[in-house]
Structures are given as C-alpha cells and as structure tokens.
Design an enzyme around this catalytic site. Structure first.
Site, mmCIF file in Angstrom:
data_model
loop_
_atom_site.group_PDB
_atom_site.id
_atom_site.type_symbol
_atom_site.label_atom_id
_atom_site.label_comp_id
_atom_site.label_asym_id
_atom_site.label_seq_id
_atom_site.Cartn_x
_atom_site.Cartn_y
_atom_site.Cartn_z
ATOM 1 N N SER A 214 0.821 -1.204 0.000
ATOM 2 C CA SER A 214 0.000 0.000 0.000
ATOM 3 C C SER A 214 0.860 1.261 0.000
ATOM 4 C CB SER A 214 -0.904 0.010 1.236
ATOM 5 O OG SER A 214 -0.116 0.166 2.414
ATOM 6 N N GLU B 275 6.647 -0.775 -5.184
ATOM 7 C CA GLU B 275 5.559 -1.011 -6.124
ATOM 8 C C GLU B 275 4.285 -0.921 -5.314
ATOM 9 O OE1 GLU B 275 2.538 -2.170 -7.661
ATOM 10 O OE2 GLU B 275 3.267 -4.232 -7.636
ATOM 11 N N CYS C 118 -2.638 -4.848 -8.594
ATOM 12 C CA CYS C 118 -2.271 -3.428 -8.624
ATOM 13 C C CYS C 118 -2.497 -2.818 -9.998
ATOM 14 C CB CYS C 118 -0.805 -3.253 -8.212
ATOM 15 S SG CYS C 118 -0.456 -3.742 -6.516
ATOM 16 N N GLU D 271 -8.304 3.604 -4.764
ATOM 17 C CA GLU D 271 -8.131 2.346 -5.478
ATOM 18 C C GLU D 271 -9.177 1.357 -4.981
ATOM 19 O OE1 GLU D 271 -4.596 -0.900 -6.452
ATOM 20 O OE2 GLU D 271 -4.487 0.296 -4.619
#
Length: 471
Positions: free
Chosen positions: A222, A243, A277, A375
């Site tokens: 996160s 990432e 992701c 997200e």
C-alpha cells in the site's frame, strides 16, 4: 526461524501470521512472529551467506537459480493448492502464477549473466573504462498477499543471480505460501542463509531496515506502507524499490465488436478477483459505444455466481482475500452510490464467514466522490463516458497513481498517440498489459518507483561500479 518459543517481543493477535481460508473462514494454521533473537540470527546468517555467495561465479549462481524454476514446475499442483486455500485465488489462476514464477527464474538464470556483464564505455584521455555490476549485500523483501509467489519471484530471482542474499518478510495472511517458498529454495540448493523467510512484526521491520548489514529494501504493498518504509530507509540511507497501488486507465476509443471488447475488459478486471495493482480499475469508453459496453459488462457480472475457487467451475467467482477486504470494497461501493453513482450489478456481500463479494459495475463516479481517487481493490468495473480522445486522456491522467494503462482502437496509430501521453510506468496499445519475465514492471507518481523484471530488474540492487585502467 519462525516457530521457536518466544524469548522477547511477544507476537500480538493482530500481527500473528494466520492462514485463513477466505472461502470458508476456517483458520488453517497460525504462527508467532519472530523474536528479536531469531531476527538477529537471520540477519547474521544472511550476511555470512552473502560473503560466500557473491564470490561464486555468476554462471554458478544462475545454475542454482534455474533449479528454483524447475521446482516451481515440478510442484505446480501443490503450490497452486496452497495459494488457493490461503487467499482464494481461482485454481487455474494459481497454476498460472506458479508457471509464471518458473518463467521468471528461468529468464534470469539464462539472461542474468549477460545482463550483469561488464559494459565498456569510452574513456576520455585514453585507458580503458568499464562499468561493473556488483552485488550490494543483504536485501529485505516485504511482500503482499495477492500474488504470494509471483511477487517474491520477481524480487528474488534477479537478486540471487546478481549475488545478493534475501531476507523475506511475507504478508501475515499467507504464511503457508511463505514456508512453501522457503522449502523450495532450500531444496533447489540456494545456500543456507541466502534466502530466509522471517515472520517479522511491523515493528521489527523498522529494525531490520536500520540494521547496517541490510543494503536495501523492496516493498510491494500500500501507499501507507510504502511511505513508512521509504522514510525509515531514507533515514538510514538505504536503497528502496516501491511497487504500490494503482488505478490504471483502460481506454476504449472504438471497437468493431463492442460486446467482445467489453467481455475482454470484464475478464481482465476479474483477474485475481480484481485484486491486482495493475488491474483495469477505470474503464474509459467513448460515447458512441458506451451504452452497449456497460450493458455487456452488466450482463457478464450478473451471470456469475459464487463458487469454490479450488473447483474451478465455469461461471463462478471466488472470494476476496479476507472477509475484511470484501467488507471494505463493499463499503466503498455503498459510499459511491450514496453520493450519486449508479450500481448496475453486484456489490453485495454473501452471508456467512466467506469473503464473497458479487462483481459490480459502477458508473456515474465523479471527482466529488471518494471512489474517484481511491483504489478499488476488488471485482468492481468502474466505467466513465467521454466524448473525445482528449477527454479520455485528461481523465486517464487525473489520478494520483501512475502504474500502467491501456488504450484500444481499431486504428493502432490513434491508440498509440493517446498511450504516448499516459503518465504511467507502463503503457499498452491494444493489449491489457505486456506480461512476461522480460517486461519491466513499475510505476510513477504514487504508484512508487524502481523497476522489477526484464533488464531493468537486474539493475536495481547492484553497485554500478566504474573500473578505470590507465594506459
């Protein structure tokens, strides 16, 4: 180093490593967090292993790493079953994940020596100048639950070939996957200490990063976790690869077959039950095909029923990784609808302890809504209507994230023109993603920095040393 009696820093229920089947809510296994003494021993072992591992010729290291890939192939069914039971991944996708790991380890075993070879450059004033790629030491990997093997593979494979050693802190929800990886590494012949799984607490992670024996850290997770890790690493002058989240645009400018285009977009969004992701979290569709596109997405979503992810029954969807995760996504959907968005299908939680959330189709999301910026890490297709290529591009880039993006059109030149302007680490034309061990992966903006996989994946944690020899 993960199951001995505690001698210090007790594990808490919140931080204990627990394997829970999200389809049933059954607790399958539980492990205590590592003690301070266990972590110290792990770091000492990794540091000692580095001294020997780095001195072995890279070709020898590559042979050992290749065996890791072979074991992924040999143990495909066993490994896939573990990850399906532990985080709910549909069994066919679990097998695909294992196969991809075999490809990644094979790629770096084969290509790594050439990618790390000395690079001669022009030396001003005569002499010979060479850029050398040398390992830097012990690396900490902090890995997530959504791809328990793949995320580790893309971090560990290039760095083991390069000569670094790995201390791996996996997600608290997938300890069985973590232990299966440790066993696989050991059986492949990775030297003792060169790859070590540690069930570390969040508090212990800060100490590990600060330890002078640790040269760098890679995190997939996160934004909040990434910011904390980067802060600690920066304080201690450690290299970081991050990432983080993504809200990738999936732009459809036109289509010969709108139904097929929408079906493909929906299948992409449902990959890993929407928990990726770089999933196509924002579908941006031009006005001429928008209504038909949304109608097909809605039909696709309504046609699915909950099912056992281990059975692989067509026409079913699996659970999210946990009941808490499913409840969180359901709350995001409810908040968007309360603010004026339209829910065309799904979004409901199943009764009972299972983590089943009906796949949803959501439209009418505006910048005033939290869902516009957040997200949505689950099976939710959010669709936006635009009237021009320029509007599509502006909407695509209006996000704090910058991981990937895709543009579709019957005219590849038109799609590429838009894709060239995407603010992302990865841009794709007429493809959802460019998947492969040789394709670099990573983002910009709040999606993080650094790259994994491909040639760039070999370069993140090496000392790019200049060697100059005068005439």
């Amino acid at each position: 180093m993960t199951s001995s009696p505690r001698t210090s820093r007790p594990a808490t229920a919140r931080l204990a490593y627990r394997s829970v089947n999200p389809a049933t809510g059954e607790v399958m296994a539980e492990f205590p967090t590592a003690t301070d003494d266990e972590i110290r021993r792990a770091l000492s072992a990794a540091d000692e292993a580095f001294r020997a591992w780095r001195r072995r010729p890279i070709e020898e290291r590559a042979v050992v790493v290749a065996r890791v890939g072979h074991l992924f192939e040999e143990r495909s069914e066993e490994l896939a079953a573990i990850v399906t039971a532990e985080m709910g991944k549909p069994i066919a996708e679990a097998r695909d994940e294992v196969a991809f790991c075999a490809e990644i380890f094979g790629y770096f075993a084969e290509q790594g020596p050439a990618l790390a070879a000395d690079q001669e450059i022009t030396a001003s004033g005569g002499g010979r100048a060479v850029i050398q790629r040398r390992p830097v030491g012990v690396l900490l990997g902090i890995m997530p639950w959504n791809y328990p093997y793949y995320q580790v593979a893309r971090f560990a494979a290039p760095n083991l070939v390069a000569g670094n050693t790995i201390v791996l802190k996996h997600a608290e929800s997938c300890p069985r996957s973590a232990l299966a990886l440790q066993q696989l590494m050991d059986d492949a012949g990775i030297p003792a200490g060169a790859y070590l799984n540690v069930f570390a607490s969040h508090e212990a992670v800060a100490d590990i990063i600060a330890d002078p024996r640790v040269a760098g850290v890679s995190l997939t997770g996160s934004e909040r976790a990434g910011a904390k890790v980067a802060e600690i690493a920066g304080r201690n002058l450690k290299k970081v690869v991050l990432e983080l989240g993504g809200s990738d645009p999936y732009i459809v400018l036109d289509a010969d077959d709108v139904v097929a285009s929408a079906a493909s977009a929906f299948a992409t969004r449902m990959g890993n039950t929407g928990q990726a992701c770089n999933s196509n979290k924002r579908m941006i569709v031009t006005a001429g095909i928008y209504d038909e596109f949304v109608a097909e997405l809605t039909r696709q979503a309504r046609a699915l029923t909950p099912g056992d992810p281990a059975a692989g029954t067509p026409g079913t969807y699996g659970p999210l990784s946990s009941r808490a995760a499913a409840e969180g996504v359901a709350a995001q959907i409810r908040d968007a609808v309360a603010a004026g968005a339209t829910l065309h299908a799904g979004g409901t939680l199943a009764d009972g302890p299972g983590a089943y959330l009906a796949p949803a189709v959501l439209t009418g999301v505006t910048p005033a809504m939290a869902a516009y910026r957040e997200e949505l890490f689950g099976p939710v297709a959010v669709v936006y209507r635009v009237d021009s290529d320029e509007e599509a591009l502006a909407l695509a880039n209006d996000t704090p994230y910058g991981l990937g993006g895709a543009v579709f059109s019957t005219d590849p030149a038109r799609a590429r023109k838009v894709a060239e302007e995407l603010e992302s680490g990865m841009a794709n034309v007429n493809a959802a993603e460019a998947e492969g061990a040789g394709m670099p992966f990573g983002g910009v903006k709040r999606s993080g920095y650094g790259r994994e996989l491909g040639p760039l994946g070999m370069d993140e944690f090496v000392n790019k040393r200049l060697l100059y020899v005068s005439d």
